[in-house]
Each structure stands twice: as C-alpha cells, then as structure tokens.
Design an enzyme around this catalytic site. Sequence first.
Site, PDB file in Angstrom:
ATOM      1  CG  ASP A   1     -30.205  -9.290 -23.726  1.00  0.00           C
ATOM      2  OD1 ASP A   1     -29.316  -8.887 -22.955  1.00  0.00           O
ATOM      3  OD2 ASP A   1     -30.462 -10.499 -23.883  1.00  0.00           O
TER       4      ASP A   1
ATOM      5  CG  ASP B   1     -27.707  -9.101 -18.712  1.00  0.00           C
ATOM      6  OD1 ASP B   1     -28.132  -8.449 -19.678  1.00  0.00           O
ATOM      7  OD2 ASP B   1     -27.789 -10.335 -18.641  1.00  0.00           O
TER       8      ASP B   1
END
Length: 405
Positions: A81, A283
């Site tokens: 992440d 992201d």
Amino acid sequence: MSFSLLFIFLLLITSTSSTPHSYADLLLARSIHDKPHISSLASAPRSFVPIAPGRQLLQIPNYVIRAQIGTPPQSFLLAIDTSNDAAWIPCTSCVGCPPNNPSFSPSRSTTFRAIPCGSSQCSQVPNPACPTGQTTCAFNMSYGGSSFQAGLAQDSLSLASDVVTSYTFGCLQQVTGSSVPPQGLLGLGRGPLSFLSQTKNLYGSIFSYCLPSFRSVNFTGTLRLGPKGQPQRIKTTPLLTNPRRPSLYYVNMVGIRVGKKVLPIPASSFAFDPNTGGGTIIDAGTMFTMLVVPAYTAVRDEFRRRVKVPVAPPLGGFDTCYNTAITAPTITFMFDGGITVTLPEENLLIRSSFGTITCLAMAAQPATGVNSVLNVIANMQQQNHRVLFDIPNSRVGFAREPCTA
C-alpha cells in the site's frame, strides 16, 4: 487498501470457486532508533519481488508479495500500500485477527525485540500509546472499516533474496472489523517508518511495480527495488509533496480525455492544494479510481455518450453500468510535462461473475469530507503498467508493460 487518513475504498468480490456468487455491493467505508542495519547483500544490484492480486489468494482488493519475518523465517503474504507507512502483521494471541491465516510468533524468533516507550520509533507511529506502567510502545490505527492496536517491534524482514535486519513494524494485538489484510501489510509510503525510509541505504528510495490483472492467480507482477533494473525509457511527471499529507504520492494531473476529446473540466478539479489536500495521488492500495465530482461527471457523461447503449441501474458504487457487452472508448489521464497515460478497456471495465453486467470501474468522491478534493488513480487503472517512484529525483513514471499471465 489505501490511506490511514479516513478515506473511501472499494472492495469487489466475485466468484472464485465452483459455486457461483452474485456481484457484491462495492462501496465500503475506509479510513492511513536507529536506521535498520542492512545485511551483506547491500551490494546487490537490484531486487525483483513477485506480485500477485490478493483478490484470488486472500479475497482482498490489495496486491500481495511474499515476505518472511524473524529468525528462523516465518512466511506471510503482505499487502502492499503506497498510502500507508507502517508495516503490521498478525501476531499470536491477537484478538479479532482473521482466523485461518498465519500469525507471527515472537517467541519463535531469536532476533525479535519489542520497541520501548520513549524511543524515537515510538514517536513516529500514529497515535502512540504508552499508558502508565507499560514499557512497550503501542499504537492505534484505522484501515478501511477496521481499527486495530499493535505493539511496536523489530525483527528481520526478507523480500526475495534481500534481508533487512531490525525492521520496525506493528505486531497486531487487537483488531475490530474485517478490512485489515489477513496476513499483514507493508507500507510503501514516504513517512519515516515506511519501507522506503527504512531501506533507504539499500534501495535509495527508488522502486517501481507492475500490477497484473486482478483476475489473475499468478505472481507475474514485479516490485522492483533500487535504481538498477528500472526502465531507462519511461515518461515521467514531477512528484509533489504535501506537508499536510506527506506520505502520499501527489502528481499534477492537468486534464482527462475520453477518446480524442479533452473534457471541459475546471482546473480547480485538479489543482494541487497543500492546505486542503486537494490534487491527484497515485495509490496502489485502492482498487478503483475516484475522481472529484466535476471531473467524474464529465468523464461519465462523455463515456455514456460514446457507448450509445442504455444505462442499467447502478450497481454498488458504480453508476454507469450496462446489461450487455459494450466497446469502451479509451480514457487518457494527462499530467504535467505533457505525459499521458491511456487506458484501454481492460483498465476501465469491471464485469460480474457471469459477464452479464458491465460497469465503468470509476466513481465520484463524496461531495463533502476530507477527500472530496482528491483524485485517486487506483490499482485497477494501473494494471499492466510499470509505475516508477523516484524520490531522489522527485518524479513518477509510467510505461505500458504487460505483466499478466
């Protein structure tokens, strides 16, 4: 998933077994010492770590890598992440951790050590907790619709053939909710306890990845660590830093095309604003792209106009769906420096288990709230692209690279 700063993520679950399942609702609420000693492998020219979609392996929207913690090593599939810094893994005796998944046993590792309260690392974690009488640093976080408490610790972390000793991470003690990746997470953000910062001496704060299709079951993607082995010919755009949200990878998106038409989107929809958190980020932890309302409305309306098929009722968080097969126009993101990333149909359409419903795999941000001004280029739209993060040279790069098998 994505931020530890109260964000929105989308979770898609379709049939992965012999028993058919229906297309699920998609929107879930989500909320983001010393330098580690590097082993003698510091002279290694590069490290390539295989990546696979977590959807098939763990039923999560993140991508995962194989990692080992401790001595002797204990194996995990860690979610990656880019909007989180801290790493965390489920530890033995964790209350509420997902069942039927491996947990780390500190007592089995000869190199494990707890991080004490008052240490420099303890001051770097979000919401540190050191109640009176407690000697080990703990911290609290939210992730997706979940929250957890973890004890801060250090142990060896192995990726591919490289070993980072004294890696600082969270040992999960208590979890509430079901959004936390079941075998842990490796934060690739830009904060002081991120993988990027803790391995700066080894990899020079440079990495890239190629994400295979989320439908794949194979480790055919790669996380490339370090400057060597990165693509030499790659289009780049400046990397921006927001002091209010310093862990995030901001870039300056300046426009969007559908087909060959540049959409009439107000410049304010893309404006980088450190005061509000506005702008655009890349992201890897969010599954579907979220655009601010004016930008998404323009994309949606032009997409519908070009498809020329009646729109079906909304499905979960998606409002542009069809009950028949369609041919999608390309969508192109335009960035500062003249860089463009054109997305073909595989990066744009999500289909139900039986292929009877097809939706545009993007959505609008909520009209109000901290992320209402933030565009998020998410992992489905990054699939089969090499995305380069070069922090020393303040740039992000994009190149088409098929990595699905």
